[in-house]
Design an enzyme around this catalytic site. Structure first.
Site, PDB file in Angstrom:
ATOM      1  N   LYS A 114       0.853  -1.200   0.000  1.00  0.00           N
ATOM      2  CA  LYS A 114       0.000   0.000   0.000  1.00  0.00           C
ATOM      3  C   LYS A 114       0.882   1.242   0.000  1.00  0.00           C
ATOM      4  CE  LYS A 114      -0.401  -0.366   5.001  1.00  0.00           C
ATOM      5  NZ  LYS A 114      -1.216  -0.866   6.111  1.00  0.00           N
TER       6      LYS A 114
ATOM      7  N   ARG B 264     -10.967  -0.056  14.720  1.00  0.00           N
ATOM      8  CA  ARG B 264     -11.116   0.738  13.495  1.00  0.00           C
ATOM      9  C   ARG B 264     -12.104   0.025  12.576  1.00  0.00           C
ATOM     10  NH1 ARG B 264      -5.001   1.902  11.538  1.00  0.00           N
ATOM     11  NH2 ARG B 264      -5.354  -0.274  10.959  1.00  0.00           N
TER      12      ARG B 264
ATOM     13  N   TYR C 223      15.953  29.718   8.567  1.00  0.00           N
ATOM     14  CA  TYR C 223      14.728  30.406   9.003  1.00  0.00           C
ATOM     15  C   TYR C 223      14.591  30.377  10.521  1.00  0.00           C
ATOM     16  CZ  TYR C 223      12.958  30.480   4.217  1.00  0.00           C
ATOM     17  OH  TYR C 223      12.781  30.720   2.887  1.00  0.00           O
TER      18      TYR C 223
ATOM     19  N   MET D  24      12.285  24.306   2.460  1.00  0.00           N
ATOM     20  CA  MET D  24      11.596  23.574   1.403  1.00  0.00           C
ATOM     21  C   MET D  24      12.560  22.786   0.518  1.00  0.00           C
ATOM     22  SD  MET D  24       9.002  24.980  -1.538  1.00  0.00           S
ATOM     23  CE  MET D  24       7.743  25.583  -0.437  1.00  0.00           C
TER      24      MET D  24
HETATM   25  C1  LIG Z   1      -0.385  -1.944   6.591  1.00  0.00           C
HETATM   26  C2  LIG Z   1      -0.966  -3.223   7.003  1.00  0.00           C
HETATM   27  C3  LIG Z   1      -0.148  -4.317   7.277  1.00  0.00           C
HETATM   28  C4  LIG Z   1       1.354  -4.253   7.257  1.00  0.00           C
HETATM   29  O1  LIG Z   1       1.827  -3.584   8.408  1.00  0.00           O
HETATM   30  P1  LIG Z   1       3.394  -3.524   8.722  1.00  0.00           P
HETATM   31  O2  LIG Z   1       3.462  -2.966  10.094  1.00  0.00           O
HETATM   32  O3  LIG Z   1       3.996  -2.595   7.712  1.00  0.00           O
HETATM   33  O4  LIG Z   1       3.900  -4.899   8.588  1.00  0.00           O
HETATM   34  C5  LIG Z   1      -0.757  -5.521   7.588  1.00  0.00           C
HETATM   35  N1  LIG Z   1      -2.110  -5.629   7.631  1.00  0.00           N
HETATM   36  C6  LIG Z   1      -2.917  -4.582   7.390  1.00  0.00           C
HETATM   37  C7  LIG Z   1      -4.393  -4.773   7.469  1.00  0.00           C
HETATM   38  C8  LIG Z   1      -2.389  -3.355   7.077  1.00  0.00           C
HETATM   39  O5  LIG Z   1      -3.203  -2.323   6.842  1.00  0.00           O
END
Ligand SMILES: *Cc1c(COP(=O)(O)O)cnc(C)c1O
Length: 356
Positions: free
Chosen positions: A35, A130, A253, A301
């Protein structure tokens, strides 16, 4: 010549990290989590390094379609399921596996017509609060899914909130067993932290993300010291200017850093618009010509400033490593009060990337 900043993505490191995970979970199949554009590394770039995975986990339909277009014919898991009923046509066409975490999603699946049953992972909420069904209603959701002709195989899954810290997985494993005890089907539980530190969670499938990229699930670099994971991203740049400071002179800055003694300061072609965290305080580690020194003054930046006082040979053109093979991204992240995940994901599109 382009601006000297660039990121190198190491396919050998990715393949090595996947193999290392496999050695930790010899009984399990692996969803490689890609992802957020493969945690900032680039979905298309990492694919050749991760070809030996059993499947890929992505966030949305677009990423899944991109993987199919890149030639990946194996399993793909939508980690939050689908967001609209219109996504179901794509799930069907591209033969995706989807999380189901709510009655609304089940209802959409019941109400549609597919060309073939879709495999699902039914998500249990074991304490993260969640997504997912609580243990007491999970068996009913499973029965409802089982009765739906559009649903093929049902995998039982949950996600841990504390696999990387002292709280651990005890409580959530208890909740999972309570909700799943009468149900059959494969199990998929472990993220990277659980892969490393909680063998009892490994089950049929695991879902590691951050470990593939060679960073630490706890955000603490030392946590990986006993393993052979290799950083998959190395972000480098160069010194583009040098300043000599007298005591009392300030840098950048807000004049947040004041020289107490005569100093040499190097200006690096890297700023927050490249993805370097603006929150990085003076003292954040950075490598110049393979020697560790530190950031001084505020991140701007397009530039950061570093202390070259102890590096008399360093000057314009000197090689700078922001994080990667010589300096763990977790060490940089820790100095900034965050985790390596955030820094990797934030790599900006304007940074040129090469695959090595
Ligand atoms: C992102 C995610 C993972 C992987 O998590 P890591 O800590 O990067 O291994 C596994 N399962 C779900 C549902 C996730 O959203």
């Amino acid at each position: 010549m382009p601006r000297p900043i660039s990121a190198a993505i190491d396919l050998t490191a990715l393949a090595h990290n996947l193999a290392t995970i496999r050695s930790l979970v010899p009984q399990s199949k692996i969803w490689s989590i890609v992802k957020a554009n493969a945690y900032g590394h680039g979905l298309a770039r990492v694919l050749p390094g991760l070809r030996k995975t059993d499947g890929f986990g992505v966030l949305d339909l677009d990423a899944a379609i991109k993987l199919r277009e890149l030639g990946w014919a194996g399993p793909i898991l939508l980690l939050e399921g689908f967001f609209h009923a219109t996504d179901l046509e794509g799930i069907d066409r591209y033969s995706l596996t989807t999380i189901i975490h709510s009655d609304e999603q089940l209802q959409m699946l019941e109400a549609t017509r597919l060309t073939k049953p879709v495999n699902i992972q039914l998500k249990m909420n074991t304490g993260m609060n969640r997504l997912g069904y609580r243990p007491e209603v999970y068996p009913a959701a499973w029965q409802r899914a089982r009765a739906c002709p559009n649903i093929g195989q049902i995998t039982l899954m949950t996600h841990f909130s504390d696999a990387d810290n002292g709280r651990g997985v005890e409580y959530q494993m208890g909740e999972f067993e309570r909700g799943a005890k009468e149900l059959t089907g494969p199990r998929c539980l472990a993220n990277s932290a659980a892969v490393l530190w909680h063998a009892r969670t490994h089950a049929n499938w695991v879902r590691p993300g951050i470990l593939l990229y060679g960073a630490s699930p706890s955000g603490v670099a030392a946590a990986l010291a006993n393993h052979s994971f290799l950083p998959a991203m190395t972000l480098t740049s160069e010194i583009v200017a040098v300043q000599t400071l007298a005591p009392g002179d300030t840098v950048g800055y807000g004049s947040s850093y004041k020289a107490e003694k005569p100093m040499r300061i190097g200006v690096v072609a890297c700023g927050y618009a490249d993805g370097y965290p603006r929150a990085a305080p003076s003292g954040t580690p950075i490598m110049v010509d393979h020697i560790k020194t530190q950031l001084v003054g505020r991140v701007s930046m397009d530039m950061i400033t570093v202390d070259l006082t102890a590096l008399p040979m360093a000057g314009i053109g000197s090689k700078v490593q922001l994080w990667g093979a010589e300096l763990s991204v977790d060490e940089v992240a820790q100095a900034c009060g965050t985790v390596g995940y955030e820094l990797l994901c934030a790599l900006a599109p304007r940074v040129s990337v090469c695959v090595v």
